[in-house]
Design a protein around this motif. Sequence first.
Motif, PDB file in Angstrom:
ATOM      1  N   ASP A  90       0.862  -1.174   0.000  1.00 31.87           N
ATOM      2  CA  ASP A  90       0.000   0.000   0.000  1.00 31.87           C
ATOM      3  C   ASP A  90       0.895   1.220   0.000  1.00 31.87           C
ATOM      4  O   ASP A  90       1.818   1.307   0.802  1.00 31.87           O
ATOM      5  CB  ASP A  90      -0.918   0.001   1.229  1.00 31.87           C
ATOM      6  CG  ASP A  90      -2.186   0.804   0.960  1.00 31.87           C
ATOM      7  OD1 ASP A  90      -2.168   1.666   0.050  1.00 31.87           O
ATOM      8  OD2 ASP A  90      -3.191   0.557   1.639  1.00 31.87           O
ATOM      9  N   ASP A  91       0.632   2.132  -0.905  1.00 30.15           N
ATOM     10  CA  ASP A  91       1.371   3.380  -0.945  1.00 30.15           C
ATOM     11  C   ASP A  91       0.595   4.419  -0.152  1.00 30.15           C
ATOM     12  O   ASP A  91      -0.561   4.701  -0.467  1.00 30.15           O
ATOM     13  CB  ASP A  91       1.540   3.828  -2.404  1.00 30.15           C
ATOM     14  CG  ASP A  91       2.211   5.185  -2.497  1.00 30.15           C
ATOM     15  OD1 ASP A  91       3.091   5.461  -1.664  1.00 30.15           O
ATOM     16  OD2 ASP A  91       1.842   5.973  -3.383  1.00 30.15           O
ATOM     17  N   ASP A  92       1.229   4.948   0.887  1.00 32.55           N
ATOM     18  CA  ASP A  92       0.613   5.991   1.707  1.00 32.55           C
ATOM     19  C   ASP A  92      -0.693   5.518   2.349  1.00 32.55           C
ATOM     20  O   ASP A  92      -1.676   6.266   2.393  1.00 32.55           O
ATOM     21  CB  ASP A  92       0.371   7.249   0.857  1.00 32.55           C
ATOM     22  CG  ASP A  92       0.321   8.507   1.726  1.00 32.55           C
ATOM     23  OD1 ASP A  92       0.533   8.393   2.949  1.00 32.55           O
ATOM     24  OD2 ASP A  92       0.056   9.583   1.178  1.00 32.55           O
ATOM     25  N   GLY A  93      -0.675   4.293   2.826  1.00 31.27           N
ATOM     26  CA  GLY A  93      -1.851   3.774   3.527  1.00 31.27           C
ATOM     27  C   GLY A  93      -1.432   2.701   4.509  1.00 31.27           C
ATOM     28  O   GLY A  93      -0.317   2.169   4.444  1.00 31.27           O
ATOM     29  N   THR A 103       0.173   7.559  12.359  1.00 32.74           N
ATOM     30  CA  THR A 103       1.142   7.489  11.263  1.00 32.74           C
ATOM     31  C   THR A 103       1.772   8.854  10.983  1.00 32.74           C
ATOM     32  O   THR A 103       1.100   9.890  11.046  1.00 32.74           O
ATOM     33  CB  THR A 103       0.499   6.909   9.986  1.00 32.74           C
ATOM     34  OG1 THR A 103       1.532   6.713   9.023  1.00 32.74           O
ATOM     35  CG2 THR A 103      -0.553   7.844   9.419  1.00 32.74           C
ATOM     36  N   GLY A 104       3.068   8.819  10.732  1.00 32.00           N
ATOM     37  CA  GLY A 104       3.803  10.042  10.421  1.00 32.00           C
ATOM     38  C   GLY A 104       4.282  10.807  11.627  1.00 32.00           C
ATOM     39  O   GLY A 104       4.953  11.833  11.487  1.00 32.00           O
ATOM     40  N   ILE A 105       3.960  10.328  12.821  1.00 34.53           N
ATOM     41  CA  ILE A 105       4.297  11.058  14.046  1.00 34.53           C
ATOM     42  C   ILE A 105       5.388  10.311  14.812  1.00 34.53           C
ATOM     43  O   ILE A 105       5.312   9.100  14.992  1.00 34.53           O
ATOM     44  CB  ILE A 105       3.045  11.220  14.943  1.00 34.53           C
ATOM     45  CG1 ILE A 105       1.920  11.912  14.165  1.00 34.53           C
ATOM     46  CG2 ILE A 105       3.379  11.984  16.211  1.00 34.53           C
ATOM     47  CD1 ILE A 105       2.237  13.313  13.683  1.00 34.53           C
ATOM     48  N   ALA A 106       6.384  11.061  15.275  1.00 34.33           N
ATOM     49  CA  ALA A 106       7.513  10.462  15.989  1.00 34.33           C
ATOM     50  C   ALA A 106       7.114  10.053  17.405  1.00 34.33           C
ATOM     51  O   ALA A 106       6.051  10.428  17.905  1.00 34.33           O
ATOM     52  CB  ALA A 106       8.669  11.453  16.031  1.00 34.33           C
ATOM     53  N   GLU A 107       7.997   9.307  18.055  1.00 32.29           N
ATOM     54  CA  GLU A 107       7.798   8.924  19.456  1.00 32.29           C
ATOM     55  C   GLU A 107       7.744  10.187  20.329  1.00 32.29           C
ATOM     56  O   GLU A 107       8.469  11.161  20.078  1.00 32.29           O
ATOM     57  CB  GLU A 107       8.966   8.056  19.952  1.00 32.29           C
ATOM     58  CG  GLU A 107       9.163   6.745  19.224  1.00 32.29           C
ATOM     59  CD  GLU A 107       8.170   5.657  19.628  1.00 32.29           C
ATOM     60  OE1 GLU A 107       7.249   5.956  20.404  1.00 32.29           O
ATOM     61  OE2 GLU A 107       8.330   4.518  19.148  1.00 32.29           O
ATOM     62  N   GLY A 108       6.916  10.140  21.362  1.00 37.10           N
ATOM     63  CA  GLY A 108       6.944  11.209  22.364  1.00 37.10           C
ATOM     64  C   GLY A 108       6.263  12.487  21.932  1.00 37.10           C
ATOM     65  O   GLY A 108       6.442  13.515  22.586  1.00 37.10           O
ATOM     66  N   VAL A 109       5.487  12.453  20.883  1.00 30.61           N
ATOM     67  CA  VAL A 109       4.799  13.663  20.407  1.00 30.61           C
ATOM     68  C   VAL A 109       3.336  13.652  20.858  1.00 30.61           C
ATOM     69  O   VAL A 109       2.863  14.610  21.475  1.00 30.61           O
ATOM     70  CB  VAL A 109       4.891  13.780  18.866  1.00 30.61           C
ATOM     71  CG1 VAL A 109       4.043  14.945  18.363  1.00 30.61           C
ATOM     72  CG2 VAL A 109       6.346  13.937  18.446  1.00 30.61           C
ATOM     73  N   SER A 118       7.533   7.238  -5.884  1.00 31.19           N
ATOM     74  CA  SER A 118       7.800   7.795  -4.555  1.00 31.19           C
ATOM     75  C   SER A 118       6.838   7.103  -3.594  1.00 31.19           C
ATOM     76  O   SER A 118       5.753   7.595  -3.300  1.00 31.19           O
ATOM     77  CB  SER A 118       7.593   9.308  -4.562  1.00 31.19           C
ATOM     78  OG  SER A 118       7.866   9.827  -3.285  1.00 31.19           O
ATOM     79  N   HIS A 119       7.240   5.945  -3.146  1.00 38.09           N
ATOM     80  CA  HIS A 119       6.355   5.038  -2.416  1.00 38.09           C
ATOM     81  C   HIS A 119       6.480   5.288  -0.912  1.00 38.09           C
ATOM     82  O   HIS A 119       7.580   5.269  -0.363  1.00 38.09           O
ATOM     83  CB  HIS A 119       6.756   3.599  -2.747  1.00 38.09           C
ATOM     84  CG  HIS A 119       5.916   2.554  -2.091  1.00 38.09           C
ATOM     85  ND1 HIS A 119       4.876   1.920  -2.738  1.00 38.09           N
ATOM     86  CD2 HIS A 119       5.960   2.021  -0.844  1.00 38.09           C
ATOM     87  CE1 HIS A 119       4.326   1.046  -1.917  1.00 38.09           C
ATOM     88  NE2 HIS A 119       4.964   1.087  -0.761  1.00 38.09           N
ATOM     89  N   ILE A 120       5.345   5.520  -0.263  1.00 37.32           N
ATOM     90  CA  ILE A 120       5.365   5.794   1.184  1.00 37.32           C
ATOM     91  C   ILE A 120       4.888   4.554   1.938  1.00 37.32           C
ATOM     92  O   ILE A 120       3.766   4.071   1.730  1.00 37.32           O
ATOM     93  CB  ILE A 120       4.463   6.987   1.535  1.00 37.32           C
ATOM     94  CG1 ILE A 120       4.942   8.242   0.782  1.00 37.32           C
ATOM     95  CG2 ILE A 120       4.474   7.242   3.038  1.00 37.32           C
ATOM     96  CD1 ILE A 120       4.023   9.435   0.935  1.00 37.32           C
ATOM     97  N   ASP A 145       6.888   7.322  11.386  1.00 34.23           N
ATOM     98  CA  ASP A 145       7.030   5.922  10.971  1.00 34.23           C
ATOM     99  C   ASP A 145       7.031   5.761   9.457  1.00 34.23           C
ATOM    100  O   ASP A 145       7.181   4.638   8.966  1.00 34.23           O
ATOM    101  CB  ASP A 145       5.885   5.085  11.560  1.00 34.23           C
ATOM    102  CG  ASP A 145       4.560   5.338  10.854  1.00 34.23           C
ATOM    103  OD1 ASP A 145       4.228   6.523  10.646  1.00 34.23           O
ATOM    104  OD2 ASP A 145       3.878   4.367  10.486  1.00 34.23           O
ATOM    105  N   GLN A 146       6.818   6.842   8.727  1.00 38.80           N
ATOM    106  CA  GLN A 146       6.688   6.720   7.270  1.00 38.80           C
ATOM    107  C   GLN A 146       8.057   6.744   6.599  1.00 38.80           C
ATOM    108  O   GLN A 146       8.856   7.649   6.833  1.00 38.80           O
ATOM    109  CB  GLN A 146       5.821   7.849   6.721  1.00 38.80           C
ATOM    110  CG  GLN A 146       4.382   7.776   7.224  1.00 38.80           C
ATOM    111  CD  GLN A 146       3.529   8.922   6.708  1.00 38.80           C
ATOM    112  OE1 GLN A 146       3.983   9.749   5.930  1.00 38.80           O
ATOM    113  NE2 GLN A 146       2.287   8.968   7.154  1.00 38.80           N
ATOM    114  N   VAL A 147       8.300   5.748   5.781  1.00 42.89           N
ATOM    115  CA  VAL A 147       9.540   5.675   5.012  1.00 42.89           C
ATOM    116  C   VAL A 147       9.173   5.869   3.541  1.00 42.89           C
ATOM    117  O   VAL A 147       8.341   5.118   3.010  1.00 42.89           O
ATOM    118  CB  VAL A 147      10.230   4.307   5.196  1.00 42.89           C
ATOM    119  CG1 VAL A 147      11.462   4.201   4.291  1.00 42.89           C
ATOM    120  CG2 VAL A 147      10.620   4.104   6.658  1.00 42.89           C
TER     121      VAL A 147
END
Lengths: 384, 378
Positions: free
Chosen positions: B50-53, B224-230, B277-279, B308-310
């Motif tokens: 899944d791209d961006d999902g 998704t997309g959010i770092a630890e501790g935010v 550009s695969h997320i 978490d998104q690469v």
Amino acid sequence: MMWRKIELKDDVAVDNAVKGKDTFTLPTGHAISDLLLTVRAKNESDHNAPNATEAKTVINSVSEIAIEAGSRTFKKYSADIALKWATYRDGIEPYTNLTQALGGTYPSGWQEVFIPINFSRPIGNDRVCALPAPLYKDGGLSLSLTYDFPVDDDSGQNAFLTGAANHRYDLYANILPHLHENTLSGLKVIEQTKKRQYTTKATGAEYLDMTIDQSGRQVMAYLIDAYKTGVREGALLEKLELLIGSNTIMENDWQAIQWENAANCNLEYQRRVDMKAQTTDDEYRCKVPNVQPFYQPYVTTSEDAVITNTGDKVTISGQTVDDQGMLFLNSEVIPCTAILDFNKDHSLRHLLSMAHDKIQIKVENKTASGTAEFHEMILAPAVY
Amino acid sequence: MVWPIEVIVDNNALGSGDSGDIDIKIPRTRAISQLILTIRNKNGSTSNTDDDGALETIVNSISEIKLQAGSRVIKEYSGQACRDWDIYREGRNPQFFNTQIAGSTYPTGWQEAVFPIKFGRGGIPYDEICALPAPLFKSLDLKIKYDFTVDTADGFVTGSHKYDLVGEFLPPRSEAQLKNMMIIEQRKKFDDTSAASGDKAYALTTVQGGSQRLRQVMVSCYETGIAEGVDITKAEFSTDSTTRMVNDWNRLQWENAADCRLKFLQTIDSVYLDDSSHILYTEIPNVQPQMVAQDAGTEDAYLSTAGDQVTVAGAAAGENVALALHSQVIPRCIFFDFDKDGSMRELIPQNLQDIELKLTHGGADGAIEIHEMRVAAP
């Protein structure tokens, strides 16, 4: 009766803008199992990415952490050595973020290191080894940090921002339930202090005195740290020998000791650094002498990068300036470090008595001008 | 006496549909040390990507694992939470073969994950004190809820899911010995969604007059997309209105990592790129990825991360890369551990006036779960 985790300092700025020594009193209400220190600093406005010179890291910026009460010193070591002890204790290096990216809103472009200061053995809820803080309340139990954050280097690059607000720390403590004074007096204190510094020589052996003592203290371990940029493990000091009087107690090659240390602690060492290239052949001095580096490009122009290394010098070639990527610094041993351990099973039954006329470590030199440090981990009575 | 390890179920379908639940009768002849559940499923005929999902993984497809003895719930967690508990216990990720390539003959293109259901304490092999005294119960059921997305490109092949269940048992024990055993129960207490700011208190379980004792508390938070501790910045544990433990999210994670000697690595055998550009949503908020090209067109690919998104860029759709996903902490989770040495001397009695967890929220829309692990008599 519960163990507690308490906040002593939370995200406070250091007292001095760049360099200094901050000292503060530790609470003496309960015995302390561990102190958990975090230090962070903000990179300069463009980056903090020195090329072919010493890396300006938050680790190297903390030259001394000391815990003392009156004339008694419980801990005294640099952040770098504290991490080495912790790595051997847990088999992994404590959390580090040594990013080279430009300083922004935390955590972007902030370097950070987590430094556990342990008075306990790695067995959890240790009720034998702990710092009986209430016994030292009259002696002024304190923790001090000596720091020097490199700033204003190279026109806003390759160092940290100036200003105390850009150099910060936290301190938390794991503390024991309330203990009776008799119990406190029976606790054992794990002391960790630097005994001596030594400059390696091209050849020849030398006998270096370690601490002797008649007060009932015992050695848990010796940690020897040896580093010179560009030089591999075992090339500064090739052999170590421990002697009591004239009797050899332990002897082995530097690297063989390191391999045994790695097995003893089930080591998995991998430090990761967010890189920002300053030249097409960017050299990072990682202080991991036998580093096995991997590089993960983060931009299109760095996908053709190639990696070489000489000792701890890692060169990333084939990039353009400002390219970013992550460097994975693998090592099969604890970098720069050999540990003579008398407490592998944590039982405290096989420690080395300090009540001798002479305890020495004999070093066999191989390369000149390396910096070697000798540290002692000692099990001491609460009061002596 | 040898502790027998026996296959209870071998390569059976979970049920007739691609979603549903299954009730497995657990043998009650001997005390149980652990149940090891393995689930596998076959990727769609093109891929399972899944791209961006959110990804359709084996782990995400298991919404509940519940062990019940009559009305008593002994274990209750999602597949993800089951594995999170085990990461802290063992210091490493339980086995998860994660691949996105087209499903074929097993194991090619099959995802497979282990869900360890353990009754002993970590670091104590052959634990005779903590175990499940199964013969004391009149019934013992393992219930699994699953929901596999079926899709040729972004899911699994219909009707392909399989599972194994293996038990490790204690040698025969007398009834008196069984009654002296302690049961480690693990259950989810709260689901919540993080707010942009503010402190929020969560009342943990108290049992007046009971002998149950709290052993660990696990909090997970993911967006998704959010770092630890935010989304959660700080956690505070208190009993009887007195603060017992407080720390910032990140620093708790660092201490947890040291306590369990964490060596976290999740590999993805093959990531199927369906965009140049695969997320990829890794669900590892502070992920540190490494990539290896698997096609001639991917050797120039490069990565970037956001939480978490690469993002894999510079390759063409239809190409593949392998990823090694590192993390210095247990992804998404913090633990308050009252039994670091396994001695059970420092547990928190649940017969207190109140036991409370306070979380400081720092970002909206994080999915929060709060889980309790307690020790109880049979």
